[in-house]
Write a protein that holds these residues in place. Sequence first.
Motif, short mmCIF file in Angstrom:
data_model
loop_
_atom_site.label_atom_id
_atom_site.label_comp_id
_atom_site.label_asym_id
_atom_site.label_seq_id
_atom_site.Cartn_x
_atom_site.Cartn_y
_atom_site.Cartn_z
N ASP A 150 0.87 -1.17 0.00
CA ASP A 150 0.00 0.00 0.00
C ASP A 150 0.92 1.23 0.00
N TRP A 151 0.85 2.04 -1.05
CA TRP A 151 1.80 3.14 -1.24
C TRP A 151 1.21 4.47 -0.77
N ILE A 182 -4.20 3.94 0.70
CA ILE A 182 -5.33 3.35 -0.03
C ILE A 182 -4.91 3.11 -1.48
N ASN A 183 -3.70 2.57 -1.66
CA ASN A 183 -3.14 2.31 -2.98
C ASN A 183 -2.41 0.97 -2.97
N GLU A 184 -3.14 -0.13 -3.01
CA GLU A 184 -2.50 -1.44 -3.05
C GLU A 184 -2.07 -1.74 -4.49
N ILE A 185 -0.76 -1.91 -4.68
CA ILE A 185 -0.22 -2.09 -6.03
C ILE A 185 0.87 -3.15 -6.00
N LYS A 186 0.90 -4.01 -7.01
CA LYS A 186 1.97 -5.01 -7.13
C LYS A 186 3.29 -4.31 -7.47
N ALA A 197 -1.43 -4.15 3.67
CA ALA A 197 -2.56 -3.26 3.37
C ALA A 197 -3.03 -2.65 4.68
N ILE A 198 -3.36 -1.37 4.64
CA ILE A 198 -3.78 -0.63 5.82
C ILE A 198 -5.27 -0.32 5.75
#
Length: 356
Positions: free
Chosen positions: A225-226, A254-258, A300-301
């Motif tokens: 999560d960035w 709120i940015n979950e990215i591989k 993830a938050i």
Amino acid sequence: MILITGGAGFIGGNFVHHWCERQAGAEPVVVFDKLTYAGNPHTIAPQLKSGQATLIQADIADREAVRQALAQYQPRAILHFAAESHVDRSIHGPGEFIHTNMVGTFSLLEETRAYWSAMSEADKAAFRFLHVSTDEVYGSLSDTDPAFSETTAYAPNSPYSASKAGSDHLVRAYHHTYGLPTLTTNCSNNYGPYHFPEKLIPLMILNALEGKPLPVYGDGLNIRDWLFVRDHCEAICQVLEKGRSGEVYNVGGINEIKNIDVVNTICAILDELRPRADGKPYASLITYVTDRPGHDRRYAIDPRKIQSEIGWTPAETFASGIRKTVQWFLDNTEWIDTVRSGGYRDWIAQNYGGRA
């Protein structure tokens, strides 16, 4: 006056910038920083020059230095950013992580408790010790697990995250045992200006610009999560102002990215802003390398507590924040040159050189 440990590092340095802009210079800061490889006074040079910030070069584990700083500057709050924070470095050499993150935090808490205990009742009630931590203390999630909340059980998987978990527990204990008014924030992966170039995003940007391989661990499908660093800084400001003593607040972008998608996004932005002379896409430099030991699969938050109690939400999307970040690295080669020492190059060779 507030005192900031680790204020010449990545997140701490950005916080100094953000605080001084937000306060319009009304409340100066004292930066207490050991200036290790990741601490760079050039990061906060404008604030040092203007007098908005004062720098003390010392180790948080040096109790006499902490005691003198507290006696001289009488801060109303301490914001504790100082930490060894790179997982790969903690795997190669965990001792420094135990020293700084656990022994250092203990030493800082002991001196803070003595300082706080001598205050008037009004000043004691207004004082805050804000501890900046990480989501990595919660361990790893599967693709279907719910995001980390403030009540998620701790399960650290690296020497780094274990040392941060230990520091979190110390802060909690000093609140519950001694009444020290503490706040803890656990953040997701930060990115943005002044990021030390051993971390994923700045490493990819700088390697790409130099035509070097872009090393991606394992299958590249690890999820993070960035959180844009200035959003994090604003969250900390708001927690300091509004947070309830003794509470923990999780801060997520709120940015979950591989990971592989992060790298491809960086490559696409560079293709647009700084095309390669040979006309090839930067993505052609991507190289998959042996995964690091114990690599957590997903973080993830769940940010609902900070949203509902504090009213904070991130201002940047990943698309807007990563573009700002790439542009900053293109525009600030002088700062990059000051941190990319021979020691840094040796580290990159040590960590990535043996990975097929």
